[in-house]
Design a protein around this motif. Structure first.
Motif, mmCIF file in Angstrom:
data_model
loop_
_atom_site.group_PDB
_atom_site.id
_atom_site.type_symbol
_atom_site.label_atom_id
_atom_site.label_comp_id
_atom_site.label_asym_id
_atom_site.label_seq_id
_atom_site.Cartn_x
_atom_site.Cartn_y
_atom_site.Cartn_z
ATOM 1 N N SER A 245 0.855 -1.175 0.000
ATOM 2 C CA SER A 245 0.000 0.000 0.000
ATOM 3 C C SER A 245 0.895 1.229 0.000
ATOM 4 O O SER A 245 2.115 1.126 0.114
ATOM 5 N N LYS B 217 -6.816 -0.936 -5.429
ATOM 6 C CA LYS B 217 -7.926 -0.231 -4.800
ATOM 7 C C LYS B 217 -7.429 1.172 -4.472
ATOM 8 O O LYS B 217 -6.418 1.343 -3.779
ATOM 9 N N LEU B 218 -8.107 2.173 -4.997
ATOM 10 C CA LEU B 218 -7.747 3.566 -4.751
ATOM 11 C C LEU B 218 -8.810 4.205 -3.876
ATOM 12 O O LEU B 218 -10.007 4.089 -4.166
ATOM 13 N N THR B 219 -8.400 4.872 -2.818
ATOM 14 C CA THR B 219 -9.340 5.562 -1.938
ATOM 15 C C THR B 219 -8.869 6.990 -1.726
ATOM 16 O O THR B 219 -7.679 7.286 -1.826
ATOM 17 N N GLY B 220 -9.835 7.860 -1.442
ATOM 18 C CA GLY B 220 -9.494 9.250 -1.154
ATOM 19 C C GLY B 220 -9.854 10.209 -2.263
ATOM 20 O O GLY B 220 -8.979 10.722 -2.936
ATOM 21 N N GLU C 176 -12.706 11.509 -5.584
ATOM 22 C CA GLU C 176 -13.260 10.991 -6.830
ATOM 23 C C GLU C 176 -12.193 10.923 -7.911
ATOM 24 O O GLU C 176 -11.263 11.725 -7.939
ATOM 25 N N SER D 14 -8.941 14.061 -7.647
ATOM 26 C CA SER D 14 -8.060 13.949 -6.497
ATOM 27 C C SER D 14 -6.618 13.815 -6.959
ATOM 28 O O SER D 14 -6.315 13.030 -7.849
ATOM 29 N N LYS E 167 -4.064 9.930 -3.541
ATOM 30 C CA LYS E 167 -4.921 8.815 -3.145
ATOM 31 C C LYS E 167 -4.078 7.791 -2.404
ATOM 32 O O LYS E 167 -2.860 7.774 -2.513
ATOM 33 N N THR E 168 -4.766 6.925 -1.680
ATOM 34 C CA THR E 168 -4.124 5.775 -1.048
ATOM 35 C C THR E 168 -4.408 4.565 -1.920
ATOM 36 O O THR E 168 -5.528 4.405 -2.411
ATOM 37 N N TRP E 169 -3.394 3.719 -2.135
ATOM 38 C CA TRP E 169 -3.582 2.522 -2.960
ATOM 39 C C TRP E 169 -3.251 1.286 -2.133
ATOM 40 O O TRP E 169 -2.411 1.333 -1.234
ATOM 41 N N THR E 170 -3.912 0.167 -2.453
ATOM 42 C CA THR E 170 -3.610 -1.130 -1.838
ATOM 43 C C THR E 170 -3.768 -2.218 -2.890
ATOM 44 O O THR E 170 -4.617 -2.126 -3.778
#
Length: 129
Positions: free
Chosen positions: A26, A53-56, A58, A62, A65-68
């Motif tokens: 991540s 998976k990208l969060t943070g 739209e 953005s 983002k945070t990725w995992t």
């Protein structure tokens, strides 16, 4: 007696399954050219490749983002899409193969610098933590 054996066997199986290591990587992915991050593909050498998976925020709006992604403990490389939409990237940049024990790998997309920014040419900075 039979129920006891089934319960013990089930407990042993669950303990074994939960002991299997997960090699999730991540980190942060940042984009400083003003286009916004829209996607990230993770290619795993000899393993399962797929979308991180990208969060943070739209997609496309953005810039951090945070990725995992579970890299299965194998070397991997990424393609980061920025600008456009998740289905149709305006621009993309690719990393080299990454083989590290660090759990967190950060990526920064920025204009390539040579005394001044060289417009239209971007570079990918990779940091480990």
């Amino acid at each position: 007696m039979r129920k006891t054996l089934i319960v013990l066997a089930t407990s042993l199986a669950l303990a074994t399954i939960s002991a299997i290591p997960v090699f999730a990587k991540s980190g942060k992915v940042k984009e400083t050219t003003g286009h916004g991050i829209v996607g990230m593909w993770v290619e795993v050498e000899g393993g399962r490749s797929g979308w991180a998976k990208l969060t943070g925020g739209e997609a496309g709006t953005s810039y951090e983002k945070t990725w995992t992604y579970d890299t299965q403990g194998k070397p991997f490389k990424v393609a980061i899409g920025y600008g456009g939409t998740p289905q149709e990237w305006e621009k993309s940049i690719h990393s080299n193969w990454i083989d590290t024990d660090y759990r967190h790998v950060d990526f920064t997309v920025r204009p390539k610098m040579f005394f001044i920014p060289i417009w239209g040419v971007d570079e990918l900075i990779v940091e480990y933590r």
